[in-house]
Write an enzyme that holds these catalytic residues in place. Sequence first.
Site: not given
Length: 901
Positions: A291, A335
Amino acid sequence: MTSVPSLTPIENAHEFSADQLVDQLQVNTKAGLTKDEARRRFEELGPNALQETKREGALTILLRQFNGVIVWILAAAAAISFFLGDTVEGVAILIVLLINAITGFVLEWNASQSMEALRKLDTAPARVLRDGRIQEIPSDEITLGDVLLVEAGDVVSADGNLFDVNQLGVDESALTGESLPVEKSTAISVADAPLGDQHNRLFKGTAVVSGNGRAIVTGIGQHTELGKIATMVEEAERSATPLEEKLNSLAKRLIWITVGLAALFMIVGFVRQEEPKLLIETALALAIAAIPEGMSVVATIALAYGMLRLAEKKVIVKRLSAVETLGGTNVIFTDKTGTLTQNRIEVNTLQLPEGMAEVRVDEQAGKLEVVQGEATVMDDHGYHKLVRIGVLCNNADYEPREGEDAKEVGDPVEVALLKFALGAGVNPDEVTQQHPRKAEKAFSSDTRIMGTLHEADKRYLVAVKGATEEVLDRCDTVLKNGQPISLGETEKDAIQQVSEKMAADGLRTLAFAYREVNERPGDDFTEQNLTYLGIIGFLDPPRTEVTPALQSCREAGIKVIMVTGDHPATALTVASKVRLIEPGEEIVLTGKDLKPIGELSAAEKERVMACRVFARVSPAQKLDMIDLYQQNGDIVGMTGDGVNDAPALKKSDIGIAMGQRGTQVAAETADMVLKDDSFASIVTAIGQGRVIFENIRKFILFLLSCNMSEIFVVTFAGFLGVGNPLLPLQILFINIVTDVFPALALGVGRENRELMKQPPRNPDTPVLTNRDWWMITYYALVMTIAVLGVYWFGTRNLGMNQGMGNTITFYSLSFAQLLHVFNLYSGHGHFFRNEITTNKFIWWALVVCVVILVLTYYVPFLSQVLSIQPMTNQALLLIAAAGIFPVIVIQVIRKLTGLGE
């Protein structure tokens, strides 16, 4: 017409007349509701406020940080350590867990404030008619059937149908994307009219810019159009970002590798009848080795460093992972209003009897320049007359102020006419002083014209502007070459066709006319004998930096799509001007053309995904389109500035709001905010995102090859029966100290401009490809051979005990991993000069790590915790050999085979 039950918010209210609503909602338009009836309805329907939803508390967010497979494995490792009596080791693992949890909590504690911002639109008081009297009440006390009164300067407090209007203009840009104020009327709208075309309606949260009106309230709270958007904002799920998903997938893969190796090791150990405690300790060491505990911390810091870089370039990032997500974006929905355009109205086209000219007003320089067309029209007498008529037939006020924003009061179109006059070298104040106004005929939806009467030098001047058809009906002459000549029906038809063509091109048109007489005319001074001057076309001008930014997007393989609530012709015109589309791509789809995503056939989906311009699109349809592309595997960015953009900003993989002209709702919903409202800043952010992803990939490659070498060292030593060369606490120390600093230096590496000339990476491609995994294994094997070699040589040939063997292995592996950072250069340049050796952070990281390793030997507490034994000169030589050997081998093989390029 279907019947609508009483005291129920009315759906499709634009299809109802005022008389129908009077019957349905039982209201008197002249007296309003009675006080008692208003109270009864308020108690039955509740307040006119957006519903509050329960937000996650700090404890809930904190607990979620401990929910994950890696966290569970580390927690189990800590529990086993405590069970075996290794208290120091257990505490160390818990500290690592706590650091990661705090990091995650801080990142999530910027929860969206969208709903709070929406509620702030409710705070203004409202005026209603009750018991025959006008009363001012808090907006949340408005109820269904109230008669709402609005005038210029008001923010509309509820949805309603108009039954009385007087020159009423409403700015609905935040809700619909419509650049120009909408002129309202009482006529019933067509059945399938989108919000932008529902001219008989008022919508909560929009702003009244001119005139006044009265409306019957048909929707309150969550049942308003604003409320529906608020619901969509809440329901739009913000899934894990692509980076988060890839890191989670990577972690799961590591876990399976660990489980497989640990299980194999345990089986072999039991077959050999080895001591169970030793097997458990070794399995624990494997779990810790597999890990990469520092990966999330390094990723966070790398993203934060990129965030600081972007902040210097006026890009504010609210979610750290959003920086990398934008780097992987291959589709951007943008937009129009305020993003590709400047969100202000300007004179764009002059159509005079002498010719046409497209112009641009430079406000700062106070100049007017011809962009296209015939510049000679500006020398004509009719042009100068047109400029002055535009000033006189005008109720706006415009005052430029040095060093600060100009003062603008009135209708944006009339303000644009004053700016146009200044650019043409005409002082509006002087013109109005020279021609005092004596009378005015206000614009109305019936006449569709405005006229003013002025006196100068004992003569009278009539100035008129309005709809082309209405103005032409009142004209019998046209000004050409400074002289009025007869205007016939054929010429009028030709002018009308020109006006219609301008409107089809997305321009808002106004025609202008005048008349000069010696005697003061009567009240009908605008009705006849006018002289036609020409037509002016108005447009929300494109932002100048957008075109090169869009070109950069094309070079980077990014598809840009315009999605707006504005008129289709306007959208197409702007798209053409900024080169969003090329000649031959003039296709625009409207909201009427779009079915819900679940109802689209394969051919219809292909048609939608081939289109680059969408107009008259509702917030719900924006969500559908984003969903369509996300289902296609694309990483979608969404830019916007209005309330109507908020759900889509949240739904997209990366929401980008405009900071200057954008609404608070949009800014707080988005992941990123552009302080300069510049689309070009998005390109900058994309480049930074790509650099960050490449840096993240590189430091993960480094961390995992280091972690894999730890796994191999422990596993191979167990299989070979040469003892346990690394203790769990030593592995944990290497992972969170000596590995992290070089990885962090890789994570903040220099920018690579070449990345923006490459197509976006495939969204389905994991952080590490199969080739990367082979490289990780290869790097790890070389380091493992070197480290186990010196361990074996020291314990077998030099007579070193197990404790000394652990010490040699600890320092050998640490040194090998520190030097391994030089193996990760991209292949550009050579070994002694490349992006690694020129990265100053790498050298600082190496210095810090060497100092820390020296301290572990000389500081008694650290040496005791890590079980460090005193070393001889022979041990130091072995450690040096173990560190240098992997670099030499890897570089020689790289030169011979090209492996690692």
